[in-house]
Design an enzyme around this catalytic site. Structure first.
Site, PDB file in Angstrom:
ATOM      1  N   SER A 155       0.873  -1.177   0.000  1.00 30.44           N
ATOM      2  CA  SER A 155       0.000   0.000   0.000  1.00 30.44           C
ATOM      3  C   SER A 155       0.911   1.228   0.000  1.00 30.44           C
ATOM      4  CB  SER A 155      -0.848   0.007   1.279  1.00 30.44           C
ATOM      5  OG  SER A 155      -1.483   1.253   1.474  1.00 30.44           O
ATOM      6  N   TYR A 168      -1.714  -0.506  10.595  1.00 31.53           N
ATOM      7  CA  TYR A 168      -1.761  -0.800   9.158  1.00 31.53           C
ATOM      8  C   TYR A 168      -0.476  -0.311   8.480  1.00 31.53           C
ATOM      9  CZ  TYR A 168      -3.809  -0.923   4.382  1.00 31.53           C
ATOM     10  OH  TYR A 168      -4.070  -1.175   3.057  1.00 31.53           O
TER      11      TYR A 168
HETATM   12  N1  LIG Z   1      -8.749  -0.625  -1.463  1.00 28.77           N
HETATM   13  C1  LIG Z   1      -7.715   0.212  -1.295  1.00 28.77           C
HETATM   14  O1  LIG Z   1      -7.862   1.452  -1.399  1.00 28.77           O
HETATM   15  C2  LIG Z   1      -6.339  -0.344  -1.018  1.00 28.77           C
HETATM   16  C3  LIG Z   1      -5.264   0.543  -1.028  1.00 28.77           C
HETATM   17  C4  LIG Z   1      -3.981   0.069  -0.773  1.00 28.77           C
HETATM   18  C5  LIG Z   1      -3.779  -1.285  -0.516  1.00 28.77           C
HETATM   19  N2  LIG Z   1      -4.839  -2.133  -0.502  1.00 28.77           N
HETATM   20  C6  LIG Z   1      -4.568  -3.553  -0.208  1.00 28.77           C
HETATM   21  O2  LIG Z   1      -5.092  -4.370  -1.231  1.00 28.77           O
HETATM   22  C7  LIG Z   1      -5.469  -5.644  -0.696  1.00 28.77           C
HETATM   23  C8  LIG Z   1      -6.899  -5.976  -1.117  1.00 28.77           C
HETATM   24  O3  LIG Z   1      -7.772  -4.976  -0.629  1.00 28.77           O
HETATM   25  P1  LIG Z   1      -9.256  -4.722  -1.183  1.00 28.77           P
HETATM   26  O4  LIG Z   1      -9.400  -3.272  -1.365  1.00 28.77           O
HETATM   27  O5  LIG Z   1      -9.556  -5.624  -2.321  1.00 28.77           O
HETATM   28  O6  LIG Z   1     -10.091  -5.134   0.134  1.00 28.77           O
HETATM   29  P2  LIG Z   1     -11.378  -6.051   0.349  1.00 28.77           P
HETATM   30  O7  LIG Z   1     -11.720  -5.958   1.777  1.00 28.77           O
HETATM   31  O8  LIG Z   1     -12.433  -5.707  -0.655  1.00 28.77           O
HETATM   32  O9  LIG Z   1     -10.831  -7.508  -0.007  1.00 28.77           O
HETATM   33  C9  LIG Z   1      -9.895  -8.159   0.820  1.00 28.77           C
HETATM   34  C10 LIG Z   1     -10.152  -9.669   0.774  1.00 28.77           C
HETATM   35  O10 LIG Z   1      -9.208 -10.293   1.672  1.00 28.77           O
HETATM   36  C11 LIG Z   1      -9.891 -11.270   2.440  1.00 28.77           C
HETATM   37  N3  LIG Z   1      -9.214 -11.490   3.720  1.00 28.77           N
HETATM   38  C12 LIG Z   1      -9.130 -10.614   4.758  1.00 28.77           C
HETATM   39  N4  LIG Z   1      -8.508 -11.195   5.795  1.00 28.77           N
HETATM   40  C13 LIG Z   1      -8.170 -12.452   5.406  1.00 28.77           C
HETATM   41  C14 LIG Z   1      -7.509 -13.528   6.047  1.00 28.77           C
HETATM   42  N5  LIG Z   1      -7.095 -13.458   7.322  1.00 28.77           N
HETATM   43  N6  LIG Z   1      -7.313 -14.670   5.350  1.00 28.77           N
HETATM   44  C15 LIG Z   1      -7.740 -14.782   4.067  1.00 28.77           C
HETATM   45  N7  LIG Z   1      -8.404 -13.800   3.420  1.00 28.77           N
HETATM   46  C16 LIG Z   1      -8.612 -12.644   4.085  1.00 28.77           C
HETATM   47  C17 LIG Z   1     -11.289 -10.680   2.628  1.00 28.77           C
HETATM   48  O11 LIG Z   1     -12.248 -11.661   2.982  1.00 28.77           O
HETATM   49  C18 LIG Z   1     -11.551 -10.023   1.279  1.00 28.77           C
HETATM   50  O12 LIG Z   1     -12.190 -10.893   0.379  1.00 28.77           O
HETATM   51  C19 LIG Z   1      -5.259  -5.539   0.819  1.00 28.77           C
HETATM   52  O13 LIG Z   1      -4.027  -6.114   1.184  1.00 28.77           O
HETATM   53  C20 LIG Z   1      -5.229  -4.030   1.053  1.00 28.77           C
HETATM   54  O14 LIG Z   1      -4.517  -3.681   2.207  1.00 28.77           O
HETATM   55  C21 LIG Z   1      -6.111  -1.699  -0.752  1.00 28.77           C
END
Ligand SMILES: NC(=O)c1ccc[n+]([C@@H]2O[C@H](COP(=O)([O-])OP(=O)(O)OC[C@H]3O[C@@H](n4cnc5c(N)ncnc54)[C@H](O)[C@@H]3O)[C@@H](O)[C@H]2O)c1
Length: 274
Positions: A155, A168
């Site tokens: 991130s 985080y």
């Molecule tokens: N959305 C954003 O703006 C953003 C920005 C920077 C980084 N990220 C990173 O991208 C990645 C995906 O995020 P997203 O936006 O798709 O979020 P999201 O919440 O829509 O999806 C995350 C998925 O991970 C799964 N998950 C969570 N904990 C888990 C665990 N312990 N074991 C297995 N699965 C698990 C959830 O069930 C979910 O399906 C994350 O690592 C997040 O930190 C997201």
């Protein structure tokens, strides 16, 4: 078909960025092992991906005529991880790509001295230790293969600080450190390890992603117009799309990036330039 004859394991594949990576990899001919916790985790303030959502991702990928194995596993649980990794290996015979995408955005929203020990541990256990556990499990297989590409979804919080998000931010900085150190460990074995740092990714109804609105709630940004408020800090004047992350992941997974390791690719519409 840039990923034809490859097999990728993607964590957090039920929705959002994980679902987008899965579909985009399938479009490139990649066989898939899809993993998600598939249920809520106590201490996380919002609903996580469900078993039905994981199955929906799997169905969308099967429609693209690639092999798909999906299973529930929590990246905090070594036995659950080993089960699906073993099953995936039995089905496909190899694992070429690991995408460490699973992550949580809360518990957060507190000044550092008010964070509960259990909340700190939970965040680190999913967002940092989970990446290490998956690397440990799949890295052994890749080291026997003498090839592999590990892609860690970090991130911009792995590069700069965010107020009231210290757990985080610490976890994601840790992911960058783990990426660089394991890139060195694995270089002699021809396993590449790289990180992608997304900025604020727009929640997409079709992909059912929910993280941005949950981050908004945690830092008390008005959730009705949170997108326009987040956009203000992005020089390109738009939020990042899940497909932007998927496109970078395709490149890192493909043979086009065969001499790329230890790199950190920032996809943030210019957020960290300032
Ligand atoms: N959305 C954003 O703006 C953003 C920005 C920077 C980084 N990220 C990173 O991208 C990645 C995906 O995020 P997203 O936006 O798709 O979020 P999201 O919440 O829509 O999806 C995350 C998925 O991970 C799964 N998950 C969570 N904990 C888990 C665990 N312990 N074991 C297995 N699965 C698990 C959830 O069930 C979910 O399906 C994350 O690592 C997040 O930190 C997201």
């Amino acid at each position: 078909m840039r990923l034809k004859n490859k097999v990728a394991l993607i964590t957090g594949a039920a929705r959002g960025i994980g679902r987008s990576i899965a579909i985009n990899f399938a479009q490139q001919g990649c066989d898939l092992i899809l993993l998600d916790v598939g249920q809520d985790i106590a201490g996380v303030s919002y609903s996580l991906g469900s078993e039905n959502q994981l199955e929906h991702t799997a169905m969308l990928c099967r429609d693209l005529e690639v092999g798909v194995l999906s299973g529930l596993a929590d990246v905090r649980d070594v036995e659950q991880i080993e089960l699906i990794v073993t099953e995936g290996l039995a089905r496909f015979g190899k694992i070429d790509v690991l995408v460490n995408n699973a992550g949580i955005a809360t518990p957060s929203g507190k000044i550092v001295h008010d964070i509960e020990e259990s909340d700190w541990q939970l965040m680190l256990d999913v967002d940092l230790n989970g990446v290490w556990r998956m690397t440990k499990s799949v890295g052994r297989i890749m080291s026997q293969q003498r090839s592999g590409s590990i892609i860690n979804i970090a991130s911009t919080a792995g590069l700069v600080g965010y107020r009231y998000f210290s757990a985080y931010v610490a976890a994601k900085h840790g992911v960058i450190g783990l990426t660089k150190a394991s890139a060195l460990d694995y270089a002699p074995l021809k396993i590449r390890v790289n990180a992608i740092c997304p900025g604020s990714v727009r929640d997409d109804d079709v992909l059912e992603g929910k993280m941005l609105v949950e981050i908004a709630k945690a830092i008390k940004v008005n959730e009705q117009n949170h997108e326009s408020l987040f956009v203000e800090s992005h020089p390109l004047n738009e939020l990042v799309e899940c497909s932007d992350i998927a496109n970078a992941a395709i490149w890192l997974a493909s043979d086009d990036a065969v001499r790329v390791t230890g790199s950190v690719t920032t996809i943030d519409a210019g957020f960290t330039v300032k």
